[in-house]
Design an enzyme around this catalytic site. Structure first.
Site, PDB file in Angstrom:
ATOM      1  N   HIS A 186       0.855  -1.182   0.000  1.00  0.00           N
ATOM      2  CA  HIS A 186       0.000   0.000   0.000  1.00  0.00           C
ATOM      3  C   HIS A 186       0.893   1.234   0.000  1.00  0.00           C
ATOM      4  O   HIS A 186       1.695   1.444   0.912  1.00  0.00           O
ATOM      5  CB  HIS A 186      -0.918   0.007   1.227  1.00  0.00           C
ATOM      6  CG  HIS A 186      -2.076  -0.937   1.090  1.00  0.00           C
ATOM      7  ND1 HIS A 186      -2.671  -1.545   2.163  1.00  0.00           N
ATOM      8  CD2 HIS A 186      -2.744  -1.359  -0.016  1.00  0.00           C
ATOM      9  CE1 HIS A 186      -3.675  -2.311   1.712  1.00  0.00           C
ATOM     10  NE2 HIS A 186      -3.730  -2.221   0.408  1.00  0.00           N
ATOM     11  N   ARG A 188       0.806   4.483   0.452  1.00  0.00           N
ATOM     12  CA  ARG A 188       0.914   5.595   1.402  1.00  0.00           C
ATOM     13  C   ARG A 188       1.522   5.190   2.738  1.00  0.00           C
ATOM     14  O   ARG A 188       1.752   6.044   3.596  1.00  0.00           O
ATOM     15  CB  ARG A 188      -0.461   6.190   1.643  1.00  0.00           C
ATOM     16  CG  ARG A 188      -1.462   5.211   2.273  1.00  0.00           C
ATOM     17  CD  ARG A 188      -2.859   5.805   2.250  1.00  0.00           C
ATOM     18  NE  ARG A 188      -3.863   4.909   2.809  1.00  0.00           N
ATOM     19  CZ  ARG A 188      -5.166   5.215   2.841  1.00  0.00           C
ATOM     20  NH1 ARG A 188      -5.586   6.349   2.350  1.00  0.00           N
ATOM     21  NH2 ARG A 188      -6.024   4.367   3.360  1.00  0.00           N
ATOM     22  N   GLU A 189       1.775   3.907   2.922  1.00  0.00           N
ATOM     23  CA  GLU A 189       2.239   3.430   4.232  1.00  0.00           C
ATOM     24  C   GLU A 189       3.771   3.510   4.300  1.00  0.00           C
ATOM     25  O   GLU A 189       4.484   2.518   4.431  1.00  0.00           O
ATOM     26  CB  GLU A 189       1.692   2.014   4.455  1.00  0.00           C
ATOM     27  CG  GLU A 189       0.162   2.028   4.495  1.00  0.00           C
ATOM     28  CD  GLU A 189      -0.508   0.663   4.367  1.00  0.00           C
ATOM     29  OE1 GLU A 189       0.214  -0.357   4.370  1.00  0.00           O
ATOM     30  OE2 GLU A 189      -1.748   0.615   4.261  1.00  0.00           O
ATOM     31  N   PHE A 314      -1.745   1.359   9.488  1.00  0.00           N
ATOM     32  CA  PHE A 314      -1.223   1.460  10.833  1.00  0.00           C
ATOM     33  C   PHE A 314      -2.230   0.892  11.838  1.00  0.00           C
ATOM     34  O   PHE A 314      -3.361   0.586  11.477  1.00  0.00           O
ATOM     35  CB  PHE A 314      -0.959   2.941  11.183  1.00  0.00           C
ATOM     36  CG  PHE A 314      -2.187   3.811  11.120  1.00  0.00           C
ATOM     37  CD1 PHE A 314      -2.852   4.164  12.284  1.00  0.00           C
ATOM     38  CD2 PHE A 314      -2.686   4.289   9.905  1.00  0.00           C
ATOM     39  CE1 PHE A 314      -3.982   4.973  12.241  1.00  0.00           C
ATOM     40  CE2 PHE A 314      -3.829   5.097   9.853  1.00  0.00           C
ATOM     41  CZ  PHE A 314      -4.467   5.428  11.024  1.00  0.00           C
ATOM     42  N   TYR A 366     -12.279  -6.394   9.825  1.00  0.00           N
ATOM     43  CA  TYR A 366     -13.257  -6.361   8.728  1.00  0.00           C
ATOM     44  C   TYR A 366     -12.961  -7.526   7.809  1.00  0.00           C
ATOM     45  O   TYR A 366     -11.853  -8.059   7.798  1.00  0.00           O
ATOM     46  CB  TYR A 366     -13.157  -5.048   7.944  1.00  0.00           C
ATOM     47  CG  TYR A 366     -11.745  -4.668   7.577  1.00  0.00           C
ATOM     48  CD1 TYR A 366     -11.077  -5.289   6.514  1.00  0.00           C
ATOM     49  CD2 TYR A 366     -11.048  -3.699   8.301  1.00  0.00           C
ATOM     50  CE1 TYR A 366      -9.775  -4.947   6.183  1.00  0.00           C
ATOM     51  CE2 TYR A 366      -9.743  -3.355   7.992  1.00  0.00           C
ATOM     52  CZ  TYR A 366      -9.121  -3.985   6.923  1.00  0.00           C
ATOM     53  OH  TYR A 366      -7.829  -3.657   6.607  1.00  0.00           O
ATOM     54  N   GLU A 388       0.435  -4.505  11.124  1.00  0.00           N
ATOM     55  CA  GLU A 388       0.066  -3.091  10.973  1.00  0.00           C
ATOM     56  C   GLU A 388       0.903  -2.340  11.993  1.00  0.00           C
ATOM     57  O   GLU A 388       0.668  -2.432  13.199  1.00  0.00           O
ATOM     58  CB  GLU A 388      -1.432  -2.877  11.245  1.00  0.00           C
ATOM     59  CG  GLU A 388      -2.373  -3.563  10.260  1.00  0.00           C
ATOM     60  CD  GLU A 388      -2.541  -2.822   8.933  1.00  0.00           C
ATOM     61  OE1 GLU A 388      -2.017  -1.694   8.818  1.00  0.00           O
ATOM     62  OE2 GLU A 388      -3.185  -3.379   8.030  1.00  0.00           O
TER      63      GLU A 388
HETATM   64 ZN   LIG Z   1      -2.036  -1.451   4.066  1.00  0.00          ZN
END
Ligand SMILES: [Zn+2]
Ligand SMILES: *[C@@H]1O[C@H](CO)[C@@H](O)[C@H](O)[C@H]1NC(C)=O
Ligand SMILES: *[C@@H]1O[C@H](CO)[C@@H](O)[C@H](O)[C@H]1NC(C)=O
Ligand SMILES: *[C@@H]1O[C@H](CO)[C@@H](O)[C@H](O)[C@H]1NC(C)=O
Length: 438
Positions: A186, A188-189, A314, A366, A388
């Site tokens: 991902h 943006r992480e 996160f 989820y 995370e």
């Molecule tokens: Zn992620």
């Protein structure tokens, strides 16, 4: 980056208006919210779709969620939550101010050019894709006996998907388990690159625990989504929160596939078929070249791959499959090892961050389908986790989420490595037992 803003931005760019940095986030707030039951959770999911909101952290048992709400939607958002009786409060009034702070801190940390040498990287900055790409080559050249750089294939925008193989026996010793680790699936992480780069550092340059290097064959993919990662650095910070890849097959305004929903495992059941969604799963399983590269690495080493680690941010979670809530056959051991990894990290973590929580993705957070970690289990990798990393980075825990404080980068690498070591040592024992090598 949400679709609505994306469209607005393209429009503005077409008009040729000059924008300062992060301008599209002016007045965007971060809200914390808690859900007490399934009905409230469902309502939040509906609202997420309806208002096209960016949920940063999903609420868990006894943990609030956080959501980004653009200025023009705040009135409607607050009204609807109040009406439904969902607890919420503003955590950050204007996220743009924090984005500017991150930018300032990171920019001063990199006032000199990155020192990409075989002496190792400093852990005080976020490295660009180019820096990391060059670093992998530099290490392979400086440590030919233990480090090999492999180009697994090309991303959509033709960046090579490079990864390191680290082994004292050139991957020839079948008594060693393979450990796979990746970050930045991902985009943006950003903080997650620190975990991979730190692990590489401790396996190649500053080797204090020799068993970590000698007893395993490591595969480390620091940038699993190169196009997306490069995109988050682009055009005036407008895409800082981009998550997906850069696929344009589905249209120009809503582009990108959530690569962590694109793997061929329970595909399409806990993801979105809406191209504009941040969890859009793509045209079909493995429609994206990046996930194909990861699939092929797993296939090549499946017999010996004992542990698979996908590093995200996160929330301080260690999550395991399956994303539909069904537990794998070895769930008890999976959970036990997860807890031990979490405890090792908690023992050295910053006090302002909460303890890690360990559990099944669907039960804790989820439903999610098509994830990399689930795919690894489904093809027979015994232990597979999604980390995370912690959300708080600014002492004393004031700034959070995807933003990076240079002062937290080394800590993120160091503490995560503590967890990985525990997982690796368990994997070593279980591999030896499984192969009759004890
Ligand atoms: Zn992620
Ligand atoms: C950069 O490399 C030089 C030469 O190896 C070294 O002396 C210096 O300390 C490095 N700087 C950082 C920030 O690592
Ligand atoms: C991004 O999405 C496009 C469109 O599906 C796809 O073709 C491409 O392979 C993807 N890129 C990556 C890096 O997954
Ligand atoms: C969840 O996914 C796993 C892996 O594909 C599968 O074995 C299991 O049957 C699924 N559970 C449900 C309830 O669909």
């Amino acid at each position: 980056m949400r679709a609505t803003m994306h469209r607005a931005l393209v429009f503005v760019l077409l008009l040729g208006v000059a924008y300062a940095k992060f301008e599209n986030y002016e007045g965007t707030s971060v809200y914390e919210f808690s859900v007490k039951n399934g009905a409230e959770a469902k309502l939040m999911q509906q609202l997420e779709k309806e208002l096209d909101l960016d949920i940063w952290a999903h609420p868990g048992p006894s943990r609030p969620g956080t959501v980004l709400v653009p200025k023009q939607l705040k009135g409607e958002f607050e009204y609807k939550l109040k009406f439904a009786g969902i607890q919420h409060k503003v955590q950050v009034d204007n996220i743009k101010e924090y984005m500017e702070l991150e930018d300032k801190l990171l920019t001063s940390a990199k006032s000199q050019r990155a020192n990409v040498t075989a002496a190792g990287l400093s852990f005080d900055r976020v490295y660009t894709w180019e820096d990391i790409d060059q670093y992998l080559e530099v290490l392979a050249e400086a440590y030919p006996d233990t480090v090999t750089v492999v180009n697994g294939g090309s991303s959509v925008e033709r960046r090579p998907m490079k990864y390191l193989k680290i082994s004292t026996t050139n991957f020839q010793d079948k008594s060693k388990p393979v450990i796979y680790m990746q970050s930045l699936l991902h985009a943006r992480e950003w903080i997650t690159q620190a975990a991979s780069l730190y692990a590489i550092h401790r396996l190649v340059i500053d080797v204090t625990e020799r068993d970590m290097r000698n007893d395993f064959d490591w595969i480390i993919v620091p940038v699993a989504n190169p196009d997306g990662f490069v995109h988050t650095h682009g055009i005036s910070g407008t895409f800082r929160y981009w998550r997906k890849n850069r696929s344009t097959d589905y249209g120009l305004l809503c582009m990108g596939v959530d690569l962590n929903r694109n793997f061929d495992v329970i595909f399409g059941t806990g993801s979105s078929d809406n191209v504009c969604s941040d969890t859009f799963h793509g045209a079909g399983p493995f429609s994206e070249p990046e996930t194909q590269v990861i699939r092929d690495i797993i296939a090549e080493h499946k017999d010996r791959m004992e542990l698979f680690l996908d590093i995200h941010s996160f929330g301080s979670w260690i999550l395991y499959g399956y994303g539909n809530g069904t537990l794998p056959a070895n769930a008890l051991y999976t959970h036990l090892i997860g807890v031990q990894m979490a405890q090792a990290i908690d023992a050295v973590k910053k006090s302002y961050n909460p303890d890690y929580v360990v559990g099944n993705t669907a039960l804790m957070l989820y439903e999610a389908s098509g994830s990399a970690a689930d795919y690894a289990i489904s093809v027979g990798v015994p232990f597979s986790y999604t980390y995370e990393l912690p959300g708080l980075r600014f002492d004393p825990g004031t700034l959070f989420g995807f933003l990076v404080d240079p002062a937290f980068i080394e800590q993120a690498g160091f503490e995560t490595w503590e967890g990985i070591k525990v997982g690796a040592r368990y994997a070593r024992n279980s591999y030896r037992a499984r192969k009759g090598l004890l």
